[in-house]
Design an enzyme around this catalytic site. Structure first.
Site, PDB file in Angstrom:
ATOM      1  N   LEU A  31       0.820  -1.213   0.000  1.00 22.29           N
ATOM      2  CA  LEU A  31       0.000   0.000   0.000  1.00 22.29           C
ATOM      3  C   LEU A  31       0.860   1.272   0.000  1.00 22.29           C
ATOM      4  CD1 LEU A  31      -2.878   1.196   0.205  1.00 22.29           C
ATOM      5  CD2 LEU A  31      -2.543   1.228   2.689  1.00 22.29           C
ATOM      6  N   ASP A  32       0.652   2.121  -1.005  1.00 21.90           N
ATOM      7  CA  ASP A  32       1.337   3.412  -1.097  1.00 21.90           C
ATOM      8  C   ASP A  32       2.858   3.269  -1.190  1.00 21.90           C
ATOM      9  OD1 ASP A  32      -1.192   4.531  -0.906  1.00 21.90           O
ATOM     10  OD2 ASP A  32      -1.026   4.923   1.236  1.00 21.90           O
ATOM     11  N   GLU A  33       3.323   2.100  -1.639  1.00 24.50           N
ATOM     12  CA  GLU A  33       4.771   1.855  -1.703  1.00 24.50           C
ATOM     13  C   GLU A  33       5.260   1.651  -3.145  1.00 24.50           C
ATOM     14  OE1 GLU A  33       6.873   1.855   0.799  1.00 24.50           O
ATOM     15  OE2 GLU A  33       5.806   1.300   2.634  1.00 24.50           O
TER      16      GLU A  33
END
Lengths: 278, 278, 278, 278
Positions: free
Chosen positions: C221-223
C-alpha cells in the site's frame, strides 16, 4: 524608544483583543504590529504584539493579568539580538552559512561559541574569531560527554542552542535543561525519513522531491515542533550522494529561515506544533 | 448568527486597534479573526476583522466613525457567496475549472452567466446549466460591442466580473463602471511579458521559469494591482506551444487562488498594490 | 510517417548507443529524441528513443537482439493515444479534471469508462457522454466486488487503469492482473503519511508543507514506484479541512502530470523506482 | 583513465547519433552519459557526450569531422576544475557563498583571485588566503578602469569571470574579450526589472513573487542567455529592504547552481538562449 514583544496565550473568550489593546493604550504604548490566532480545536487564543514606548514591564504584565483569563501565560521581552551557541560535528555547510550571517549581521543573533565533537571545523570557526571548543565523545559515556558540553555552555548563558549538523542524539536530561531552546536541522522533509541517512532512504524510495526541516528538539527524535521546511526536485539520475550535495543548500537556507523566525520571537509552541506570525 | 467582514483604512495613529475592538466589544460582537497592517511609507492603517453576532451595520459604522480618524473608509459586509459573470473567448481551461468549482461549491461564488465573444465554449457552459451569451465583436465597433456586453451584465447585477481568458482589451469606460470589480488572468509572470503572446515572448527570451498572474483590471493594460502569481520551471526543450500547454495549469490554479481571496473579502487595494490577509 | 517509441533495458556495456543507433540507421529510421541512463548501482542501461520512418517492428526487435546483451528487454510501440478506465469513489476533483482534459484532448488519452463504488459522480460523468458503471461494494466480499469490476474492465481492454480517488484497497490478485498498468494519486507527500486520512495526519504533525504523490500501484500500500510529486506551503492557521481543500488542486495537477509521462511512454520501472525521460 | 566532454553543434540530419557514437566506439571509448537536442525551429543538432578512455583529442575531432556535416562545431575537453576570477563591489553574500564552496571544494572551481572596485570585502577574501585586488574606479574613465582590471586578469588566465554582485556596467570591448566566459547574477526574475534597483521596482509594482537570474553577459544589459532562475514568494508586508534581504539567499543559490552547470560543461549557447543537459 524601545520595541517590545508581547506574547499572550490563554483560553479563548470574547474581548481579548480589546482588553489587551486597552492596557497598551492606557500605558501610552504604540502598537507596531499585532497578530492573533484562535486554535478552535483547543479553544486557545494566541496573540503577539510588537509595540514601542516607555514600558514598565512589570506593570504591563500585572495590568494584563487583571483583565485576561486566569490561565493566561504572558511573555514580554524587549526586542534584542539573541546569544547563541552552535553545536557541530564535521559538516560545514550550515555552520559556514551562520558564521557569514553572524559576521555581517544578516541575522538577529550573536554566535558566542561553537562546540564540536570533532575538531575539523575549528580552523573555519577561528577564521571568524569565534571560540571553538573541541569536546570529543571518544572513550567516554554519553552522559559524561553531555556534561562536558553543558559546562562549556554554562560559561556563556546563551538564549538558544543551534544544532548545525550535530550528528549525535541528545539525552532527555540535556533537552529538558534547554526546553524549546534547542533548534535542529534535519536533512529530510519530516516526517518522511526520520533517523539516520535520510538521503539514502530517499534514494532507495525513489522520491521525486527531497527536503529539509528545522524544528525544536524534544525528547522524541525528529518529532519536535516543526518551524520551517522546504524542498527541491530530484530525478532518477541523482545518486544519494548527489541528493546530499543539493540538499545541503536547502538545509542551510531552511535553518537560517527558521532561526530568523525564532530570534525575532515570532513563534508560539502549541502542544507539538508551532504557531508562527510572519 | 451571522459573520461580518469589517475593513478599515485610515491614516495611522496610536490606539486604532484599541478603539476599533472597543466598538465591537461594546456592541457585543465576537472577533473571529483580526489582521492589520501599517503602510509606513504612506502612514496608512489597514485592518480587517471577521466577527460574529447580531450586528446593526449602521450603528457599527457610525460608532467607528466617532472614534477613528476623519479620513477613515469603512467597508462592512455580511459574509456571502459572490455573484459572478465570466467573460471568455475560445480557451476553455480557466472556464472549465471555474464551472467545476461552481458545480461543487468549491469556491465561494455563484456563476450567474458566461459571456463569450466566440461561441465555441457555449456547449461546455450549457452542460452545467449556466446561461451562455454569445456576443460577437465582428463588424461592430469596440464601443458597440462593450455596450452589448454591458446590457447583458446589467440583467444580472454581479458582484464581480472575471475575465477567464477573455482576449480583448476593455475600454476605460467599461473598466470604470466596475472599478476594482474585474479580475483578469494574464499568462505570464508580470511585469515580464506584458501584452500579446507571452509564451512566445518567454520562449524567445529563453527563460527557465514561466508563470501566471491574476490581477485587478485597471485602465493600464496588465498593470493593475496583482493578487496572486505562481510559476513553473521550463527547459530549453520546451517550445512556445509546450509552454502554453503547461502554463494553462498554472493559469487556472492562479486564477482560482486569486478569486478565493477576492470572494472572501481578504483584499485591500492600496494605490496600485494589494494588501492581502490570508 | 509514424512515430515509434523504443525502450531498451539491458546490462551496461561499451557500445550500446552505437549498436542501437546503427540498427536504426541501417533500417533508414530517423531519431527524433534519444535519452539514456546508466544505473551504476545495478550496472543496468536504459535507453528510450523516439524515431520516425517506415518500421517493421519485428525486424527491428530481431536486429536489436542480435547486437545487444542477451538479457535485453525491448519495448517497441507506435506512439498512440492511450485507452483508460477510471475508478472513483465520491470525490470529484481528479475525475473532473480528467474529464475536461479528455473532452479537449489536453492529455494523450481516451477515457473509455468510469467505474464508481458509489454513484454520486454518475451525473458528472454522463454530462461528458462517458459510460459510468456503478458497482457497489455493499453487502459483498472484496473478491466479489473486484470480480465485478474486472468483468466490466474486460469489456473495454484499456491500456491503463487510473485510480482517480478510488478509496478502496485493491487485492494482490487484481494488481497482478494489471501489473504496472494501475496509477494511483495519494494525497500526501509519500512516504510521509501513508494510509488513511493523510491531511489529518499532516495537521496533527504540524507540517509546514503538504503534497501529493502519483505512483504505480503495487501490492504494498502506497509503496509503488513514484512518478510525480508536488507540494504547497501551509501555515498553522490551516485546519485539516483547509489542507484537504488546498491539497485537491495539488492532487489533480500531480495526477495529470504523472499521466502525461505514462501516456507518452516516458517511464521505465527500475526495481521499485521510476526512470523518467522528460 | 580520464573523462572527456564532447559537445557537437551542427545542422540536423539523419544518423548523427549513430555516426558520433561509431567514432567513439571505434576509438575504444566508453560513453558515460549522452544527451542530445534538436532545435526544430533552426534545424540544428546539439549533442553532449561524457566518455572515458585513452583519447587522442586531435584524432577524435578529425574522425568526427569526416562523418559529420561540414558546418559542425566541435568542443572537446578533458573534464577539469575551472579557474575563476570574481569581480565584486560591496555586497558580500554571493562572494561569501563562493569562498566557502571554494574552500570546501563544493563546486568544480578554483578561485584564483577577487577584484573589487571597493575594498570593503578585502578582509573577508583574505581570511581565505585568496588574493584581493582593489581597483578603484574613482577619478578615472571607464576604459582606464577596465584596462586596469584586464591587466590584473591577464596575470591569472582564468577560464571564467564571475560577476558576484559587481555593480558596474562593462563595455562591449571587455565583454568581447571574454565572450560567453562572463557570468552575472541579476537580482530579479529577468526579463522583469532590468537595470538598477530591481527590488525597489518589484516593491513598487506590488509583485507577489521575486527572483534572481544568472546569465552570460553580452553587450545588451541583462539580456544575455539565461542559465538559471529561481523565485520566492513575498507579501504586501515586505518593504523593498525586506525583499532585498530575502532575495540575497535566492541570488547566492541561483548563482551557485548556474556555475555548477557552467563548470561541468553542461551548457550550449544557441543564439541568445542556453541549452542545458543536466
Amino acid at each position: 524608544m524601545s520595541v517590545f514583544i508581547l506574547r499572550i496565550i490563554c483560553s479563548d473568550e470574547k474581548g481579548l483583543v480589546y482588553k489587551t489593546s486597552k492596557v497598551l493604550f492606557e500605558n501610552n504604548l504604540s502598537i507596531i504590529k499585532n497578530d492573533e490566532f484562535v486554535d478552535n480545536e483547543n479553544e486557545m487564543f494566541f496573540m503577539r504584539t510588537e509595540y514601542s514606548g516607555l514600558c514598565d514591564k512589570d506593570k504591563i504584565i500585572s495590568d494584563l493579568k487583571n483583565v485576561l483569563p486566569t490561565n493566561v501565560q504572558i511573555f514580554l521581552e524587549k526586542s534584542k539580538v539573541k546569544n547563541v551557541i552552535l553545536l557541530v560535528t564535521k559538516e560545514h555547510h550550515c555552520l559556514s552559512d551562520l558564521l557569514i550571517r553572524n559576521q555581517y549581521k544578516d541575522l538577529n543573533f550573536n554566535i558566542l561559541a561553537v562546540i564540536g565533537n570533532h575538531d575539523v571545523l575549528q580552523p573555519l570557526v577561528e577564521k571568524f574569531n569565534i571560540p571553538f571548543h573541541f569536546i570529543s565523545s571518544e572513550n567516554i559515556t554519553r552522559e559524561k560527554h553531555e556534561n562536558l558540553i553543558l559546562k562549556t555552555i554554562e560559561k556563556y548563558t546563551p538564549d538558544y542552542i543551534v544544532l548545525a549538523k550535530f550528528m549525535r542524539i541528545l539525552t532527555g536530561s540535556f533537552i529538558d535543561t534547554f526546553k524549546y531552546k534547542i533548534i535542529n536541522i534535519h536533512h529530510s522533509f519530516l516526517p518522511a525519513f526520520i533517523g539516520a541517512n535520510p538521503y539514502m532512504q530517499a534514494y532507495n524510495r525513489g522520491v521525486k522531491i527531497i527536503g529539509a526541516t528545522a524544528h525544536f528538539v524534544t525528547i522524541d527524535l525528529d518529532e519536535g515542533p516543526i518551524i520551517y521546511q522546504d524542498v527541491i526536485q530530484v530525478s532518477h539520475s541523482k545518486t544519494a550522494q548527489d541528493m546530499a550535495r543539493s540538499g545541503k543548500d536547502v538545509e542551510k537556507i531552511v535553518l537560517a529561515n527558521a532561526l530568523k523566525l525564532v530570534f525575532e520571537d515570532k513563534i508560539f509552541i502549541n502542544t507539538n506544533k508551532t504557531i508562527i506570525f510572519e
